[in-house]
Design a protein around this motif. Structure first.
Motif, PDB file in Angstrom:
ATOM      1  N   ARG A 162       0.886  -1.292  -0.100  1.00 38.34           N
ATOM      2  CA  ARG A 162      -0.096  -0.028  -0.041  1.00 38.34           C
ATOM      3  C   ARG A 162       0.790   1.173  -0.013  1.00 38.34           C
ATOM      4  N   SER A 163       1.939   1.373   0.789  1.00 43.05           N
ATOM      5  CA  SER A 163       2.834   2.400   0.822  1.00 43.05           C
ATOM      6  C   SER A 163       4.211   2.092   1.031  1.00 43.05           C
ATOM      7  N   CYS A 164       4.978   2.317   0.178  1.00 45.62           N
ATOM      8  CA  CYS A 164       6.432   2.172   0.397  1.00 45.62           C
ATOM      9  C   CYS A 164       6.906   3.280   1.267  1.00 45.62           C
ATOM     10  N   LEU A 165       6.008   4.294   1.260  1.00 44.87           N
ATOM     11  CA  LEU A 165       6.406   5.579   2.067  1.00 44.87           C
ATOM     12  C   LEU A 165       5.926   5.370   3.396  1.00 44.87           C
ATOM     13  N   THR A 166       6.931   5.236   4.451  1.00 52.78           N
ATOM     14  CA  THR A 166       6.318   4.666   5.977  1.00 52.78           C
ATOM     15  C   THR A 166       6.730   5.856   6.878  1.00 52.78           C
ATOM     16  N   THR A 167       7.549   6.679   6.725  1.00 56.58           N
ATOM     17  CA  THR A 167       8.148   7.394   7.801  1.00 56.58           C
ATOM     18  C   THR A 167       7.857   8.981   7.259  1.00 56.58           C
TER      19      THR A 167
ATOM     20  N   ASN B 161       1.583  -3.958  21.616  1.00 57.48           N
ATOM     21  CA  ASN B 161       1.318  -4.954  22.776  1.00 57.48           C
ATOM     22  C   ASN B 161       2.399  -6.004  22.693  1.00 57.48           C
ATOM     23  N   ARG B 162       3.356  -5.648  21.467  1.00 56.91           N
ATOM     24  CA  ARG B 162       4.649  -6.606  21.754  1.00 56.91           C
ATOM     25  C   ARG B 162       5.846  -5.927  21.868  1.00 56.91           C
ATOM     26  N   SER B 163       6.147  -4.672  21.184  1.00 53.41           N
ATOM     27  CA  SER B 163       7.357  -4.046  21.220  1.00 53.41           C
ATOM     28  C   SER B 163       7.186  -2.563  21.001  1.00 53.41           C
ATOM     29  N   CYS B 164       7.296  -2.153  22.158  1.00 54.42           N
ATOM     30  CA  CYS B 164       7.621  -0.335  22.002  1.00 54.42           C
ATOM     31  C   CYS B 164       8.712   0.109  21.365  1.00 54.42           C
ATOM     32  N   LEU B 165       9.855  -0.888  21.118  1.00 57.54           N
ATOM     33  CA  LEU B 165      10.962  -0.573  20.524  1.00 57.54           C
ATOM     34  C   LEU B 165      10.733  -1.026  19.026  1.00 57.54           C
ATOM     35  N   THR B 166      10.901  -0.079  18.061  1.00 54.19           N
ATOM     36  CA  THR B 166      10.486  -0.300  16.627  1.00 54.19           C
ATOM     37  C   THR B 166      11.574  -0.107  15.669  1.00 54.19           C
ATOM     38  N   THR B 167      12.573   0.589  16.021  1.00 51.26           N
ATOM     39  CA  THR B 167      13.401   0.874  14.671  1.00 51.26           C
ATOM     40  C   THR B 167      14.871   0.629  15.664  1.00 51.26           C
ATOM     41  N   LEU B 168      15.653   0.408  14.749  1.00 53.39           N
ATOM     42  CA  LEU B 168      17.049   0.355  14.810  1.00 53.39           C
ATOM     43  C   LEU B 168      17.777   1.457  15.781  1.00 53.39           C
ATOM     44  N   THR B 196      14.492   3.167   5.608  1.00 55.28           N
ATOM     45  CA  THR B 196      15.712   3.841   4.841  1.00 55.28           C
ATOM     46  C   THR B 196      16.994   4.176   5.594  1.00 55.28           C
ATOM     47  N   GLU B 197      16.737   3.915   6.863  1.00 54.56           N
ATOM     48  CA  GLU B 197      17.963   4.491   7.663  1.00 54.56           C
ATOM     49  C   GLU B 197      18.770   3.509   8.194  1.00 54.56           C
ATOM     50  N   LEU B 198      18.479   2.406   7.741  1.00 54.28           N
ATOM     51  CA  LEU B 198      19.086   0.893   8.242  1.00 54.28           C
ATOM     52  C   LEU B 198      20.499   0.999   8.090  1.00 54.28           C
ATOM     53  N   GLU B 199      21.132   1.431   7.066  1.00 52.90           N
ATOM     54  CA  GLU B 199      22.620   1.394   6.763  1.00 52.90           C
ATOM     55  C   GLU B 199      23.206   2.292   7.602  1.00 52.90           C
ATOM     56  N   ARG B 200      22.936   3.446   7.961  1.00 52.46           N
ATOM     57  CA  ARG B 200      23.128   4.557   8.700  1.00 52.46           C
ATOM     58  C   ARG B 200      23.298   4.010  10.274  1.00 52.46           C
TER      59      ARG B 200
END
Lengths: 285, 285
Positions: A162-167, B161-168, B196-200
């Motif tokens: 649906r949306s590759c734009l997520t943030t 309900n499972r992880s308030c930690l969502t990003t690297l 899109t920030e994964l590498e950084r």
């Protein structure tokens, strides 16, 4: 922050919250009934969906204004990438038709849901480039019609289809890349409530690029990621904090309630739903 | 990047991929059958779940090593926040028991899934602070047992309900805040493929804080966000790009296949599933 305790003219109804006038949802109310009910309750504006409008855009726009309301926006463009967007000509034609409808309706903002990962690619990077190209191509036409284009990032659970734009970060990056005067973002608490970078990215967007602010709530136990959104106050999103971020960035536009809720709010009496919205908007947002 | 075409000893099986030895999944194979089948196919290591181990931690650890494999990790701590984590004493007791089991098993890494939004709070900020406190409290005990604690961010769809930690990004922030020598992160493509920030953020984490790399794929049309993960190559995640980011950050540890798939892979013959994993790992990752 603005004080909504005595005036809620900033409140906008997204008609999806009443089930899109679909049979079996929202008591089958017509657009006219929805307009009158919003006016009676002091809503300031309404956001419609294309499927509800058909050929009646001019007429419905006039009906809204004669009731003392404004049209705040129109949902939405076709998906610009993904498996439904492989024929670029038909995508751009439909994009143009959605712009024309927004203009006819008198809607200042047209929401863009960009679509999922484009066929033949992996991840989101290539798809986002195609989105940028297609929005950049349509932006001048929208500008000529007085329509702003709002890129809406969706919860990452939709990134595939649906949306590759997520943030919001990626949305502002897209705006920077497109660099058109009428391309900005819409922020929906359902999609971004978990993002710890929200305040920073809203500041980066700036008031002049925030075209919409959408309200609902994220239920801790969400049964269906598409059609189980919560009413403000019933979930775990920090709505007051997000409002302070949005207003801290300078936004003063409508607060649009958009609740997809097939098994709860869509089954209730629409008048009751609107009454609860007003109460929750005053107290929980 | 490492070349896995002739050697896949970096490949690790997370036993969840065979349905946790649950009745009706993975043909009901015992842990011993799983160990032998992995050894036969040239896997380098195995990651177990606590529910499969019970009182047999030492025995299973020895069984793995005598088959020429290593135990790569143990899943997982109890939720540290959220509606299941209101009794801090029982949470910390269970956290301690999970550390003890990892040590007995010879698992160098214990995965932390932090839990959802804590009762009485909104948004993720307060919950993340509680997570930091509880991990900081347990870290010295884990360090004394030779166990590393891997904070795993989960897809934002689970934030309630499972992880308030969502990003690297948030996971590395937590590591910085906790500042313990044995607290790092695990990166799972299912949860972060859209970021899109994964590498950084992987570079920011650095090789010394990346404790795990989990593989599967995100199906474009995901039917169930919990139990419909795809086999590598069947979805839209850019697995080769993510691998290059992980290895670019210096990671040289196991590549752990973790596929929850109640209606597809869990229903197949476990030997076939393992064969497909090896083939896909060599060609798609």
């Amino acid at each position: 922050m603005r004080d909504f305790s005595s005036d809620h003219s900033a409140l906008a109804l997204n008609t999806a919250s009443l089930g899109h006038n679909l049979e079996g949802h929202g008591a089958g109310w017509t657009s006219e009934q929805v307009i009158d009910a919003c006016a009676e309750r002091g809503f300031g504006s309404i956001v419609f969906w294309r499927r509800e409008i058909g050929e009646r855009a001019v007429k419905i726009g006039e009906r809204v204004r004669s009731a003392g309301l404004t049209v705040a926006g129109l949902c939405r463009t076709p998906f610009l990438v993904g498996t439904q967007a492989t024929d670029v000509e038909s995508v751009m034609d439909d994009f143009k038709r959605s712009i024309d409808m927004a203009a006819a309706l008198g809607a200042p903002v047209l929401t863009i849901v960009v679509g999922g990962v484009h066929p033949g690619t992996k991840g989101v990077a290539e798809s986002l480039k195609i989105v940028a190209d297609r929005v950049a191509e349509a932006a001048p036409c929208a500008q000529a019609s007085g329509v702003k284009l709002a890129l809406e990032p969706l919860n990452p659970v939709y990134a595939g289809n649906r949306s590759c734009l997520t943030t919001l970060r990626d949305a502002v990056d897209l705006c920077d890349r497109i660099a058109a005067p009428n391309v900005g973002i819409a922020v929906d608490v359902y999609h971004v409530w978990w993002d710890t970078e929200l305040e920073r990215q809203l500041k980066r967007a700036g008031a002049e690029r925030i075209y919409g602010y959408h309200l609902c709530d994220w239920l801790a136990e969400t049964n269906d990621v598409l059609l189980d959104r919560g009413m403000m106050g019933d979930g775990v999103a920090d709505l007051k904090a997000i409002r302070s971020f949005v207003e801290g960035a300078g936004y003063r536009g409508p607060c649009e309630v958009e609740i997809f809720s097939a098994n709860d709010w869509w089954k209730r009496d629409p008048g009751e739903v609107l009454d609860v919205m007003v109460e929750r908007f005053r107290n929980c947002c």
